[in-house]
Design a protein around this motif. Structure first.
Motif, PDB file in Angstrom:
ATOM      1  N   THR A 148      45.604  36.639  45.360  1.00 32.83           N
ATOM      2  CA  THR A 148      46.371  37.447  44.692  1.00 32.83           C
ATOM      3  C   THR A 148      46.413  38.854  44.580  1.00 32.83           C
ATOM      4  N   ALA A 149      47.113  40.163  43.768  1.00 31.99           N
ATOM      5  CA  ALA A 149      46.700  40.660  43.948  1.00 31.99           C
ATOM      6  C   ALA A 149      45.379  41.476  43.135  1.00 31.99           C
ATOM      7  N   ASP A 150      45.821  41.156  41.861  1.00 32.79           N
ATOM      8  CA  ASP A 150      44.786  41.314  41.090  1.00 32.79           C
ATOM      9  C   ASP A 150      43.445  41.716  42.444  1.00 32.79           C
ATOM     10  N   ASP A 161      43.431  44.352  44.241  1.00 33.26           N
ATOM     11  CA  ASP A 161      42.843  45.877  44.064  1.00 33.26           C
ATOM     12  C   ASP A 161      41.459  45.616  43.321  1.00 33.26           C
ATOM     13  N   ARG A 192      55.930  34.154  41.588  1.00 29.75           N
ATOM     14  CA  ARG A 192      55.749  35.339  41.044  1.00 29.75           C
ATOM     15  C   ARG A 192      54.108  36.217  41.658  1.00 29.75           C
ATOM     16  N   GLU A 193      53.379  35.816  41.824  1.00 30.04           N
ATOM     17  CA  GLU A 193      52.278  36.238  42.067  1.00 30.04           C
ATOM     18  C   GLU A 193      52.494  36.257  44.090  1.00 30.04           C
ATOM     19  N   LYS A 212      55.123  37.261  45.324  1.00 26.17           N
ATOM     20  CA  LYS A 212      55.913  39.013  45.301  1.00 26.17           C
ATOM     21  C   LYS A 212      54.917  39.920  44.801  1.00 26.17           C
ATOM     22  N   ARG A 213      53.994  39.720  43.606  1.00 25.21           N
ATOM     23  CA  ARG A 213      52.773  40.548  43.140  1.00 25.21           C
ATOM     24  C   ARG A 213      52.299  40.832  45.263  1.00 25.21           C
ATOM     25  N   TRP A 226      52.936  40.969  47.919  1.00 22.38           N
ATOM     26  CA  TRP A 226      53.852  41.590  48.809  1.00 22.38           C
ATOM     27  C   TRP A 226      53.579  43.413  48.142  1.00 22.38           C
ATOM     28  N   SER A 227      53.273  43.537  46.976  1.00 30.54           N
ATOM     29  CA  SER A 227      53.518  44.411  46.370  1.00 30.54           C
ATOM     30  C   SER A 227      52.307  45.805  46.865  1.00 30.54           C
ATOM     31  N   ARG A 228      51.605  44.789  47.216  1.00 34.32           N
ATOM     32  CA  ARG A 228      49.186  45.782  47.694  1.00 34.32           C
ATOM     33  C   ARG A 228      49.663  45.939  49.306  1.00 34.32           C
TER      34      ARG A 228
END
Ligand code: NCD
Length: 384
Positions: free
Chosen positions: A186-188, A191, A228-229, A231-232, A234-236
């Motif tokens: 997960t992106a979170d 982070d 959705r998750e 794609k998030r 990939w944003s990281r």
């Protein structure tokens, strides 16, 4: 022997720091011979085996015999991680050539439940003293306590649990410990991670929406997330240190048993770099970032020489054609016999060089190859 590189893209070969090569009573799924053949055919020339074998690698004796098994069978470089349980012989396994500690810790595993904080904290301190890399499964912790084990898509190990686990593990780790978070999904969590971040190809390329609810092909730990998750995640991309496959071969028959009964795990050592090179060819990610995340960064974390073109670099290369192909599971070399990526765009290597020797050419893995163990000769200090 001369290799004709014309019209081929020559990249440093990959180090896959998270694979399950099985063997022993699980050799019907995979062993070092088939698993490393699959690796080489996918441009990977060093694999790091995880310790959840039967029996698990928790003593120096078992680590040594696992290394011997790999020496007999592997067709490329390899290393074996030390399993970490409350009573594991960490220093003994380190001296025997383990390149990293884990996987285990904060998630239940095939050799036991998640370790509670009171056991985990002193293990972290010991690994820090040894100067080792602690590779952590932070999947399933609420606050600082592990959750119960459940199986199946997202019902267990919910996305929100991952960020809690990563934060809890980070709080428990002593300053100076080299922490590596395995397969964050997960992106979170990416982070929140205070340490190096590993992400798998399946969490980047597959989402749970791609599978019927009862289809266990996509059952894996940690679970595939929502589209959705995905794609998030990939944003990281820029925050991800390492892409590693978590190559977890189970047979097609085992994966066809339905969602509750089938084992967790997705094969991926052979398709990892080819899927990423195809993304780079489509200009969705920079090619140098693929080299960083699949080759140089994992080598640096493990303390082995980088593959590359400068004097002193390891002479491990993979040569890729210009055209994008489609994944055909029948062409892959893993014994598990299936792939979730059938029909996906991929660029497979035409040639692979291991330690300066041609190891793979036109779909065939050479018979006699330089297998080597980067852990050999390491960690021999007497004061451990
Ligand atoms: C792993 C395996 O099969 O060894 N499977 C997986 O889904 N990642 C073990 C594990 O980590 O659960």
């Amino acid at each position: 022997e001369t290799v004709d590189c014309s019209r081929l893209l020559c990249l440093p070969a990959a180090v896959d720091m998270h694979v399950h090569m099985r063997g022993g009573e699980q050799a019907y799924k995979e062993n070092f011979a088939t698993g490393t053949a699959s690796a080489v055919a996918g441009g990977v020339t060093v694999v790091v085996d995880q310790p959840n074998t039967i029996p698990p690698i928790t003593t120096a004796e078992r680590l040594r015999s696992r290394v011997e098994e790999a020496h007999r069978q592997a067709v490329c470089g390899f290393a074996v991680n030390a399993g970490v349980t409350g009573d594991a012989d960490l220093a003994g396994m380190w001296r025997a050539g383990a390149l990293a500690f884990g996987e285990t810790f904060a998630a239940p595993s095939s050799y036991g439940e998640a370790l509670p904080p009171e056991i985990l904290a002193p293990l972290f301190e010991r690994i820090r003293q040894l100067g080792g890399l602690a590779t952590v499964h932070a999947e399933e912790v609420a606050g600082d306590r592990p959750l119960a084990t459940l199986t199946g898509h997202d019902r267990a190990r919910p996305a929100a649990g991952e960020v809690l686990a990563v934060t809890a593990v980070g709080r428990l780790a002593p300053p100076g410990l080299r922490l590596h978070f395995c397969h964050l999904s997960t992106a979170d969590a990416v982070d929140a991670a205070r340490g190096s971040v590993e992400v798998t190809p399946h969490h980047l390329f597959l989402s749970r929406e791609a599978f019927d609810p009862d289809d266990a092909a996509g059952k894996v730990n940690p679970p595939l997330r929502s589209e959705r998750e995905r794609k998030r995640l990939w944003s990281r991309w820029e925050k991800i240190d390492v892409i590693a496959s978590d190559h977890a071969p189970h047979t097609h028959g085992e994966k066809s048993r339905g969602i509750a009964a089938a084992p967790s795990g997705i094969p991926g050592v052979e398709t990892m770099v080819p899927l990423l090179v195809a993304e780079a060819r489509k200009r969705r990610i920079p090619l140098p970032s693929v080299i960083e995340k699949t080759s140089w960064k994992p080598a640096d974390l493990l303390g082995i020489p980088r593959a590359g073109f400068a004097p002193g670099d390891r002479a491990d290369y993979a040569l890729y054609p210009e055209s994008i192909a489609k994944v055909d599971p029948d062409q892959l070399h893993s014994r598990c016999g299936w792939s979730p990526y059938a029909g996906y765009d991929a660029v497979f290597p035409a040639e692979v060089i291991v330690q300066g020797v041609r190891a793979y050419h036109d779909g065939a893995v050479a018979a006699a190859l330089p297998r080597w163990h980067p852990g050999a000769g390491y960690n021999t200090s007497e004061d451990l």
